[in-house]
Design an enzyme around this catalytic site. Structure first.
Site, PDB file in Angstrom:
ATOM      1  N   THR A  12       6.927 -15.413 -13.135  1.00  0.00           N
ATOM      2  CA  THR A  12       7.471 -15.227 -14.557  1.00  0.00           C
ATOM      3  C   THR A  12       8.236 -13.475 -14.750  1.00  0.00           C
ATOM      4  OG1 THR A  12       7.361 -17.329 -15.663  1.00  0.00           O
ATOM      5  CG2 THR A  12       8.420 -15.463 -16.917  1.00  0.00           C
ATOM      6  N   SER A  54       4.349 -18.998  -8.604  1.00  0.00           N
ATOM      7  CA  SER A  54       3.500 -18.923  -7.823  1.00  0.00           C
ATOM      8  C   SER A  54       2.206 -20.529  -7.283  1.00  0.00           C
ATOM      9  CB  SER A  54       2.064 -18.373  -9.014  1.00  0.00           C
ATOM     10  OG  SER A  54       1.823 -19.598 -10.468  1.00  0.00           O
ATOM     11  N   THR A  87       2.071 -17.048 -12.783  1.00  0.00           N
ATOM     12  CA  THR A  87       0.397 -17.055 -13.753  1.00  0.00           C
ATOM     13  C   THR A  87       0.300 -18.490 -13.480  1.00  0.00           C
ATOM     14  OG1 THR A  87       1.973 -18.361 -15.621  1.00  0.00           O
ATOM     15  CG2 THR A  87       1.232 -15.749 -15.371  1.00  0.00           C
ATOM     16  N   ASP A  88       0.313 -19.470 -12.739  1.00  0.00           N
ATOM     17  CA  ASP A  88       0.075 -20.539 -12.690  1.00  0.00           C
ATOM     18  C   ASP A  88      -1.022 -20.366 -12.045  1.00  0.00           C
ATOM     19  OD1 ASP A  88       2.194 -21.390 -14.062  1.00  0.00           O
ATOM     20  OD2 ASP A  88       3.470 -22.414 -13.272  1.00  0.00           O
TER      21      ASP A  88
END
Ligand code: ASP
Length: 322
Positions: A12, A54, A87-88
């Protein structure tokens, strides 16, 4: 002059929101490439390595990052590294690098919850914070750090806890090890234990399974038929499983497949406390490997690494005692 290597991987932090539809997607130009370092004491060496959301990240890409860091340490004498990442799965990449980067220089992973053109976008801010940490002398020797939202977390404990909140990264039970302030970086917790393994390949297939009330042997029996090198189970409570899962686990261990137990509770560690059918005592006696508070996704990364280092069950078991 500090030389900081920047490795962009996507996520993101490198995406934009479509103003008409509200959907967020990758864009051609990473907005962070326009970033100017916070002081003329910092020189950035920028590599646009991947453009991946990710969920598309795999251990192969994690290995590429590790190898790039090692080669840049040798060739360019860098003082620190910042990796931007979705971030995942950020915590998995951070932990893989924590286990396999053989250097004391700061390696900092960061990301964003809001894309570059969204109101309250946190990307540039987190990136600046990560550069500050990577160039601070105090960050040396602390392993891989995760920096977002003014907090510094160690890779072992940090996890994404919220789907959308900018304060999503937390270290349950332990808290952040430091803070990023307007004037600099403050650490308030020491790292007592670090491990580092020489890993030059990731070739193993390690699966992750979550236990639930009423679980039987169906999924485990299906796993037995797969080419699987290791299995991590997010067990119940202190490390217990429903009794119907036991025979298949016993068969897997009997075939030499390491079975690692973590808890689906996100605080505490697993122990062989209960002696009923499927309880921790029975699982430990069968040869299941207990861990010291890792999450399922981190234990999977560690088992992937451990299997590259050793095929010896006792050795692998010892690695999980740390
Ligand atoms: N789904 C995005 C990703 O992990 C979320 C983010 O970057 O924060 O790539």
């Amino acid at each position: 002059m500090k030389k900081i290597l920047i490795l962009h991987t996507g996520g993101t932090i490198a995406m934009e929101e479509d103003q008409d539809t509200g959907f967020v997607k990758p864009q051609g130009n990473n907005p962070l490439l326009k970033f100017i370092p916070p002081s003329n004491e910092i020189d950035l060496l920028v590599e646009d390595v991947f453009h991946l959301p990710s969920p598309h990240m795999t251990p192969k890409e994690m290995l590429v990052l590790q190898q790039l860091i090692h080669s840049k340490i040798q060739q360019d004498n860098i003082d620190g590294v910042v990796i931007t990442h979705g971030t995942d799965t950020l915590e998995e990449t951070a932990y893989f690098l924590d286990l396999t980067v053989r250097s004391n220089i700061p390696v900092v992973v960061t990301g964003a919850m809001r894309s570059s053109n969204e109101l309250g976008s946190d990307g540039l801010y987190n990136f600046l914070s990560a550069v500050k940490v990577a160039s601070s002398a105090e960050a040396k020797g602390k392993g891989v750090l995760v920096v977002l939202n003014d907090e510094i977390h160690c890779a072992t404990n940090v996890t994404k806890t919220h789907t959308s909140n900018v304060a999503t990264f937390q270290s349950p039970q332990y808290g952040p090890i430091g803070l990023v302030t307007k004037r600099g970086v403050v650490f308030h917790q020491a790292i007592l234990h670090r491990e580092s393994y020489r890993v030059e390949n990731v070739t193993k297939n390690v699966l992750l399974l979550k236990a639930y009330a009423g679980m039987d042997g169906t999924l485990l029996t299906a796993i037995e038929a797969l080419p699987v090198d290791g299995l991590v189970i997010e067990a119940l409570g202190q490390g217990n499983l429903p009794p119907k899962t036991v025979p298949a686990i016993q068969r897997l261990i009997g075939k030499g497949v390491p079975v690692v137990l973590v808890s689906r509770c996100f605080n505490g560690i697993v122990q062989d406390v209960y002696s009923y059918e499927g309880g921790g005592k029975q699982l430990k006696e069968m040869g299941a490997i207990f861990t010291n508070g890792l999450s399922g996704q981190k234990a999977r990364i560690k088992l992937l690494v451990a299997l590259e280092v050793s095929q010896n069950t006792n050795h692998i078991q010892n690695m999980f005692q740390n």
